[in-house]
Design an enzyme around this catalytic site. Sequence first.
Site, PDB file in Angstrom:
ATOM      1  N   LYS A   1       0.823  -1.221   0.000  1.00 15.91           N
ATOM      2  CA  LYS A   1       0.000   0.000   0.000  1.00 15.91           C
ATOM      3  C   LYS A   1       0.852   1.265   0.000  1.00 15.91           C
ATOM      4  O   LYS A   1       0.462   2.264  -0.591  1.00 15.91           O
ATOM      5  CB  LYS A   1      -1.039   0.000   1.123  1.00 15.91           C
ATOM      6  CG  LYS A   1      -0.515  -0.085   2.530  1.00 15.91           C
ATOM      7  CD  LYS A   1      -1.721  -0.210   3.457  1.00 15.91           C
ATOM      8  CE  LYS A   1      -1.440  -0.408   4.912  1.00 15.91           C
ATOM      9  NZ  LYS A   1      -0.127  -0.719   5.414  1.00 15.91           N
TER      10      LYS A   1
ATOM     11  N   ARG B   1      -7.351   1.747  11.932  1.00 14.76           N
ATOM     12  CA  ARG B   1      -6.916   0.366  12.098  1.00 14.76           C
ATOM     13  C   ARG B   1      -7.864  -0.430  12.981  1.00 14.76           C
ATOM     14  O   ARG B   1      -7.679  -1.636  13.163  1.00 14.76           O
ATOM     15  CB  ARG B   1      -5.546   0.348  12.744  1.00 14.76           C
ATOM     16  CG  ARG B   1      -4.549  -0.232  11.762  1.00 14.76           C
ATOM     17  CD  ARG B   1      -3.318   0.113  11.631  1.00 14.76           C
ATOM     18  NE  ARG B   1      -2.167  -0.671  11.714  1.00 14.76           N
ATOM     19  CZ  ARG B   1      -1.079  -0.292  11.081  1.00 14.76           C
ATOM     20  NH1 ARG B   1      -1.061   0.768  10.329  1.00 14.76           N
ATOM     21  NH2 ARG B   1       0.014  -0.987  11.204  1.00 14.76           N
TER      22      ARG B   1
ATOM     23  N   ARG C   1      12.174  -7.279   3.345  1.00 16.53           N
ATOM     24  CA  ARG C   1      12.113  -5.824   3.253  1.00 16.53           C
ATOM     25  C   ARG C   1      13.342  -5.176   3.900  1.00 16.53           C
ATOM     26  O   ARG C   1      13.700  -5.513   5.025  1.00 16.53           O
ATOM     27  CB  ARG C   1      10.849  -5.411   3.998  1.00 16.53           C
ATOM     28  CG  ARG C   1      10.367  -4.031   3.795  1.00 16.53           C
ATOM     29  CD  ARG C   1       8.874  -3.951   3.940  1.00 16.53           C
ATOM     30  NE  ARG C   1       8.420  -3.959   5.332  1.00 16.53           N
ATOM     31  CZ  ARG C   1       7.182  -3.659   5.680  1.00 16.53           C
ATOM     32  NH1 ARG C   1       6.291  -3.350   4.760  1.00 16.53           N
ATOM     33  NH2 ARG C   1       6.810  -3.712   6.946  1.00 16.53           N
TER      34      ARG C   1
ATOM     35  N   ARG D   1      13.484  -2.878   9.138  1.00 14.47           N
ATOM     36  CA  ARG D   1      12.676  -2.123  10.091  1.00 14.47           C
ATOM     37  C   ARG D   1      12.706  -2.868  11.413  1.00 14.47           C
ATOM     38  O   ARG D   1      12.696  -4.101  11.432  1.00 14.47           O
ATOM     39  CB  ARG D   1      11.227  -2.055   9.581  1.00 14.47           C
ATOM     40  CG  ARG D   1      10.859  -0.716   9.035  1.00 14.47           C
ATOM     41  CD  ARG D   1       9.524  -0.725   8.387  1.00 14.47           C
ATOM     42  NE  ARG D   1       8.421  -1.074   9.293  1.00 14.47           N
ATOM     43  CZ  ARG D   1       7.143  -0.896   9.004  1.00 14.47           C
ATOM     44  NH1 ARG D   1       6.803  -0.371   7.843  1.00 14.47           N
ATOM     45  NH2 ARG D   1       6.196  -1.239   9.845  1.00 14.47           N
TER      46      ARG D   1
ATOM     47  N   ARG E   1       1.025  -8.415  14.056  1.00 14.99           N
ATOM     48  CA  ARG E   1       0.407  -7.416  13.185  1.00 14.99           C
ATOM     49  C   ARG E   1      -0.621  -8.057  12.245  1.00 14.99           C
ATOM     50  O   ARG E   1      -1.662  -7.479  11.971  1.00 14.99           O
ATOM     51  CB  ARG E   1       1.480  -6.657  12.396  1.00 14.99           C
ATOM     52  CG  ARG E   1       2.187  -5.629  13.265  1.00 14.99           C
ATOM     53  CD  ARG E   1       3.155  -4.799  12.474  1.00 14.99           C
ATOM     54  NE  ARG E   1       4.384  -5.508  12.191  1.00 14.99           N
ATOM     55  CZ  ARG E   1       5.211  -5.223  11.194  1.00 14.99           C
ATOM     56  NH1 ARG E   1       4.928  -4.267  10.368  1.00 14.99           N
ATOM     57  NH2 ARG E   1       6.325  -5.902  11.033  1.00 14.99           N
TER      58      ARG E   1
HETATM   59  P1  AMP Z   1       2.959   0.524   9.679  1.00 17.39           P
HETATM   60  O1  AMP Z   1       4.118   1.258   9.097  1.00 17.39           O
HETATM   61  O2  AMP Z   1       1.641   0.959   9.107  1.00 17.39           O
HETATM   62  O3  AMP Z   1       3.153  -0.975   9.671  1.00 17.39           O
HETATM   63  O4  AMP Z   1       2.897   0.954  11.241  1.00 17.39           O
HETATM   64  C1  AMP Z   1       3.970   0.677  12.102  1.00 17.39           C
HETATM   65  C2  AMP Z   1       3.485   0.643  13.532  1.00 17.39           C
HETATM   66  O5  AMP Z   1       2.980   1.940  13.924  1.00 17.39           O
HETATM   67  C3  AMP Z   1       2.340  -0.311  13.811  1.00 17.39           C
HETATM   68  O6  AMP Z   1       2.783  -1.656  13.998  1.00 17.39           O
HETATM   69  C4  AMP Z   1       1.768   0.291  15.094  1.00 17.39           C
HETATM   70  O7  AMP Z   1       2.592   0.016  16.212  1.00 17.39           O
HETATM   71  C5  AMP Z   1       1.872   1.784  14.794  1.00 17.39           C
HETATM   72  N1  AMP Z   1       0.659   2.274  14.095  1.00 17.39           N
HETATM   73  C6  AMP Z   1       0.597   2.762  12.825  1.00 17.39           C
HETATM   74  N2  AMP Z   1      -0.659   3.138  12.510  1.00 17.39           N
HETATM   75  C7  AMP Z   1      -1.410   2.875  13.621  1.00 17.39           C
HETATM   76  C8  AMP Z   1      -2.797   3.021  13.934  1.00 17.39           C
HETATM   77  N3  AMP Z   1      -3.681   3.526  13.057  1.00 17.39           N
HETATM   78  N4  AMP Z   1      -3.213   2.620  15.168  1.00 17.39           N
HETATM   79  C9  AMP Z   1      -2.347   2.144  16.082  1.00 17.39           C
HETATM   80  N5  AMP Z   1      -1.041   1.956  15.852  1.00 17.39           N
HETATM   81  C10 AMP Z   1      -0.565   2.329  14.630  1.00 17.39           C
END
Ligand code: AMP
Length: 229
Positions: free
Chosen positions: A24, A99, A133, A166, A177
């Site tokens: 995405k 989320r 990644r 990461r 996740r």
């Molecule tokens: P992502 O890059 O989208 O995988 O986000 C990395 C991390 O940021 C996630 O595993 C959560 O710990 C936190 N995070 C990102 N977006 C949200 C959200 N909408 N609600 C809660 N935690 C979030």
Amino acid sequence: MPSFSGDLVDMHKYIIMGVQGCGKGTQAQMLVKAYDMVHINVGEIFRWNIEHRTKLGARIQRIVARGELVDDETVDEIVKHRLDEHNWNYGFVLDGFPRNEPQAMFFLESYDIDAVIHINVPDEVVVQRIMGRRFCSQCGLDYNIIQTWPKEHNRCDVCGGRLVKRQDDTQESIERRLQDYHNKTRPLLDLLGRNIPLVDVDGARAPEEIQVEIRCQLGLPEPPAQGTA
Ligand code: AMP
């Protein structure tokens, strides 16, 4: 009413959703580049805060590293603050939010959105992608060492920076996740789809093909040619 008018003078406001590693971020980047929109990536905002050792970063560091969700109040505030900046002329693509149901309710009460883009990819494919990644610690360029090896081992082709994973791309965090995605995020598609047009695309294809389908389903016209000014 949300519209798919496809008129370039319109402002477009989209949410992009999909399991971690579904691509995405790549699709959002392609869209914003082509249509001069802004990519708002909530995970990226959190990572920036962790990297720059802000107060917020210190508070959420462990949660993010474990792959858990940050509390709704913090997330809602970050998103509201970012959207209040209004630094876009042609719209935005919101990535990583909402989320869960409380976040979706907060969002629906406060903002209008033109469409939700959902990228569908089976779990086994995303796990493979996430494990491969890497990103450049210097310029931030993304790599996937399963698909493309850099010319020099673990070094960025563009700036020579070291390629790193990461912090939250571990097996345990990925499993957490994925679980959160299936239990809390995916069910939102029904809720959001009742209020907003939903574009559902198969993400197990080449990024360019997926992008063409997204634009087609959104009714977006051909973007103006880049670099012809
Ligand atoms: P992502 O890059 O989208 O995988 O986000 C990395 C991390 O940021 C996630 O595993 C959560 O710990 C936190 N995070 C990102 N977006 C949200 C959200 N909408 N609600 C809660 N935690 C979030």
